[in-house]
Scaffold this motif. Structure first.
Motif, PDB file in Angstrom:
ATOM      1  N   THR A  15      79.809  26.696  16.706  1.00 31.91           N
ATOM      2  CA  THR A  15      81.154  26.747  16.129  1.00 31.91           C
ATOM      3  C   THR A  15      82.029  25.638  16.695  1.00 31.91           C
ATOM      4  O   THR A  15      82.005  25.376  17.898  1.00 31.91           O
ATOM      5  CB  THR A  15      81.808  28.109  16.423  1.00 31.91           C
ATOM      6  OG1 THR A  15      81.019  29.142  15.841  1.00 31.91           O
ATOM      7  CG2 THR A  15      83.226  28.172  15.852  1.00 31.91           C
ATOM      8  N   LEU A  16      82.788  25.004  15.823  1.00 27.49           N
ATOM      9  CA  LEU A  16      83.839  24.075  16.250  1.00 27.49           C
ATOM     10  C   LEU A  16      85.170  24.801  16.168  1.00 27.49           C
ATOM     11  O   LEU A  16      85.623  25.174  15.083  1.00 27.49           O
ATOM     12  CB  LEU A  16      83.872  22.831  15.366  1.00 27.49           C
ATOM     13  CG  LEU A  16      85.066  21.881  15.590  1.00 27.49           C
ATOM     14  CD1 LEU A  16      85.060  21.330  17.019  1.00 27.49           C
ATOM     15  CD2 LEU A  16      85.060  20.748  14.569  1.00 27.49           C
ATOM     16  N   ARG A  17      85.779  25.034  17.324  1.00 28.59           N
ATOM     17  CA  ARG A  17      87.094  25.670  17.380  1.00 28.59           C
ATOM     18  C   ARG A  17      88.142  24.580  17.539  1.00 28.59           C
ATOM     19  O   ARG A  17      88.016  23.710  18.411  1.00 28.59           O
ATOM     20  CB  ARG A  17      87.169  26.650  18.549  1.00 28.59           C
ATOM     21  CG  ARG A  17      86.130  27.755  18.484  1.00 28.59           C
ATOM     22  CD  ARG A  17      86.026  28.529  19.790  1.00 28.59           C
ATOM     23  NE  ARG A  17      84.963  29.533  19.703  1.00 28.59           N
ATOM     24  CZ  ARG A  17      83.682  29.276  19.957  1.00 28.59           C
ATOM     25  NH1 ARG A  17      83.314  28.068  20.357  1.00 28.59           N
ATOM     26  NH2 ARG A  17      82.786  30.229  19.835  1.00 28.59           N
ATOM     27  N   VAL A  18      89.196  24.622  16.735  1.00 29.24           N
ATOM     28  CA  VAL A  18      90.267  23.629  16.786  1.00 29.24           C
ATOM     29  C   VAL A  18      91.572  24.348  17.094  1.00 29.24           C
ATOM     30  O   VAL A  18      91.967  25.275  16.373  1.00 29.24           O
ATOM     31  CB  VAL A  18      90.387  22.853  15.467  1.00 29.24           C
ATOM     32  CG1 VAL A  18      91.525  21.838  15.549  1.00 29.24           C
ATOM     33  CG2 VAL A  18      89.072  22.148  15.131  1.00 29.24           C
ATOM     34  N   ALA A  19      92.251  23.923  18.165  1.00 32.00           N
ATOM     35  CA  ALA A  19      93.529  24.522  18.558  1.00 32.00           C
ATOM     36  C   ALA A  19      94.585  23.435  18.613  1.00 32.00           C
ATOM     37  O   ALA A  19      94.325  22.309  19.035  1.00 32.00           O
ATOM     38  CB  ALA A  19      93.403  25.197  19.923  1.00 32.00           C
ATOM     39  N   ALA A  38      84.995  30.739  25.439  1.00 30.08           N
ATOM     40  CA  ALA A  38      84.114  30.990  24.296  1.00 30.08           C
ATOM     41  C   ALA A  38      83.254  29.784  23.953  1.00 30.08           C
ATOM     42  O   ALA A  38      82.281  29.907  23.196  1.00 30.08           O
ATOM     43  CB  ALA A  38      84.946  31.388  23.072  1.00 30.08           C
ATOM     44  N   SER A  39      83.590  28.617  24.512  1.00 34.09           N
ATOM     45  CA  SER A  39      82.936  27.365  24.144  1.00 34.09           C
ATOM     46  C   SER A  39      82.032  26.864  25.268  1.00 34.09           C
ATOM     47  O   SER A  39      82.134  27.292  26.420  1.00 34.09           O
ATOM     48  CB  SER A  39      83.997  26.307  23.823  1.00 34.09           C
ATOM     49  OG  SER A  39      84.891  26.784  22.829  1.00 34.09           O
ATOM     50  N   VAL A  82      86.580  26.755  12.890  1.00 28.39           N
ATOM     51  CA  VAL A  82      87.589  27.808  13.025  1.00 28.39           C
ATOM     52  C   VAL A  82      88.880  27.180  13.530  1.00 28.39           C
ATOM     53  O   VAL A  82      88.879  26.514  14.580  1.00 28.39           O
ATOM     54  CB  VAL A  82      87.118  28.909  14.007  1.00 28.39           C
ATOM     55  CG1 VAL A  82      88.216  29.949  14.202  1.00 28.39           C
ATOM     56  CG2 VAL A  82      85.839  29.564  13.496  1.00 28.39           C
ATOM     57  N   TYR A  83      89.968  27.395  12.795  1.00 28.14           N
ATOM     58  CA  TYR A  83      91.270  26.894  13.241  1.00 28.14           C
ATOM     59  C   TYR A  83      92.008  28.004  13.972  1.00 28.14           C
ATOM     60  O   TYR A  83      92.270  29.078  13.411  1.00 28.14           O
ATOM     61  CB  TYR A  83      92.093  26.394  12.054  1.00 28.14           C
ATOM     62  CG  TYR A  83      93.487  25.926  12.452  1.00 28.14           C
ATOM     63  CD1 TYR A  83      93.670  25.027  13.494  1.00 28.14           C
ATOM     64  CD2 TYR A  83      94.617  26.408  11.787  1.00 28.14           C
ATOM     65  CE1 TYR A  83      94.918  24.608  13.873  1.00 28.14           C
ATOM     66  CE2 TYR A  83      95.883  25.981  12.148  1.00 28.14           C
ATOM     67  CZ  TYR A  83      96.028  25.089  13.198  1.00 28.14           C
ATOM     68  OH  TYR A  83      97.287  24.675  13.577  1.00 28.14           O
TER      69      TYR A  83
END
Length: 435
Positions: free
Chosen positions: A245-249, A285-286, A269-270
């Motif tokens: 998953t690529l999480r973007v914050a 989580a990463s 996931v944004y």
């Protein structure tokens, strides 16, 4: 030891890592027994100023008379050992350096950007690295392109300020360069080596790292210079789900691009803008944190936060990023060259593997050899700021994360822990009081 910390705070509506670091540094110094006298102004004060005060604002970057009067009284009353300057614009002015010297107080400045030369401070314009004002007596290109606050008039004022205060900046007694790249920038500006000390910022210790999660985290302002569009381009070159998953914050003008990517692919996931608890949860989580900056990013705090949590970092070979991940071998051009230099650096394969580094750090142990163009550092990897280069590095970083997790935390403890960094800063002050 008595220290004046001078800083013009950026507007609170615009999240500022510099504001956060100044606050943190004051707290760390105070906890270490240093008497800190904050000399703080805030750009949030401007709307409530009197008409007379607002009338003087156009000249305040060059000379801010009220600030000089107030600082003079503070210096006379408290007789500090050192004045430590951070951001002087617009309400303090670099003139505070002259005021301090007139009172016999040495000046230390932490350099957070490139504003000795560049009116915008970031060496970035119209989507590309720009150094058109470098070496000029007056930054005419900055005026032409409205580099400061998208205003010709304000850009002319800032360019004039930089020209007027060239001698002021060269009179600063000691510069704190946050990275080796900033040290190179200062040398190029004409500051001698004996007045430059490399000392990074610190972040609080989050404690023992949680076990590695999976996938990647990108956490930054969603703006062109931070490279989220570069990252999304690279990510799309892999089939859905193959990288986790690529999480973007974060938030910013490129938010629609991120939202579209999240709607298009289930592996993006944004997360939006996160509070401190949200940041920690996202990091845990990463497995890898990404810093995809397209400019010579000075010191992205997110990288230090990643290392503190035992997460290695995949970043572009620009600015302070190679230093932060331990990939700034002395033979490599650091920080202030054009993007082509970063491509050349990454193309050489980066520095040699640190002694004792497990083979799993390269590609998961027994996996394929490190591809050409990926530089391996002590706590992560650097690549050229190009989609193909970043795309090639993503699977390498995912496979090698577990091999660099312990090294990432060790680099934090040795280089970026508050106890280490605060001692460095106090030693710098002590050296100033002896000279």
């Amino acid at each position: 030891m008595r220290i004046v910390v001078a800083h013009n705070r950026y507007r609170e509506a615009q999240p500022s890592g510099e504001n956060t670091m100044v606050d943190s540094e004051i707290a760390q110094l105070t906890a270490a027994g240093v008497e800190v006298l904050p000399f703080i102004r805030s750009s949030d004060e401007i709307p409530s100023m009197s008409k007379a005060a607002k009338a003087l604002l156009p000249i305040s970057p060059i000379w801010a008379p009220r600030a000089q009067q107030d600082l003079g009284r503070l210096l006379t009353e408290h007789r500090p050992d050192v004045l430590h300057l951070h951001n002087p614009y617009p309400l303090l002015s670099p003139w505070v350096v002259r005021t301090a010297h007139r009172h016999g107080v040495p000046v230390v400045q932490t350099v957070h950007n490139y504003r000795q030369v560049c009116s915008s401070g970031i060496y970035f314009r119209d989507g590309v690295i720009c150094q058109d004002c470098k070496g000029r007596a007056l930054g005419v290109p900055a005026i032409k392109h409205k580099c400061y606050r998208d205003s010709t008039a304000q850009s002319a004022l800032m360019a004039t300020t930089l020209a007027v205060h060239r001698g002021t900046w060269r009179s600063v007694d000691r510069y704190i360069a946050l990275t080796t790249a900033i040290a190179d920038h200062l040398r190029d500006y004409g500051i001698p080596d004996d007045r430059i000390v490399v000392k990074p910022n610190a972040v609080p210790d989050p404690g023992r790292p949680a076990p590695l999660g999976d996938g990647f985290l990108y956490m930054a302002r969603l703006s062109p210079e931070k490279g989220v569009d570069l990252l999304l381009d690279a990510w799309r070159r892999h089939p859905v789900g193959t990288l986790g998953t690529l999480r973007v914050a974060g938030d910013g003008e490129l938010r629609p691009l991120v939202e579209a990517a999240a709607a298009e692919r289930p592996d993006v996931v944004y997360l939006g803008q996160l509070d401190r608890a949200g940041v920690r949860a996202a990091v845990e989580a990463s497995a890898v944190v990404i810093a995809a900056s397209m400019w010579h990013d000075v010191l992205p705090t997110v990288i230090i936060e990643a290392l503190a949590s035992g997460r290695p970092v995949l970043g572009t070979a620009l600015g302070g990023i190679p230093y932060l991940v331990g990939a700034d071998a002395p033979h490599e051009p650091a920080g202030t060259g054009p993007a082509e230099i970063a491509s050349a650096v990454a193309g050489r394969g980066g520095p040699a593997m640190p002694a004792g580094m497990p083979a799993s750090a390269v590609a998961g142990g027994g996996g394929p050899a490190m591809p050409v163009g990926i530089g391996l550092g002590e706590a992560g990897w650097v690549v050229a700021p190009e989609p193909a280069a970043l795309a090639a590095a993503l699977p390498v970083a995912r496979a090698g994360a577990s091999g660099l997790a312990l090294a990432a935390r060790a680099r934090y403890e040795r280089t970026f822990h508050p106890d280490v960094v605060t001692k460095q800063l106090i030693d710098i002050y002590a050296g100033m009081t002896r000279t």
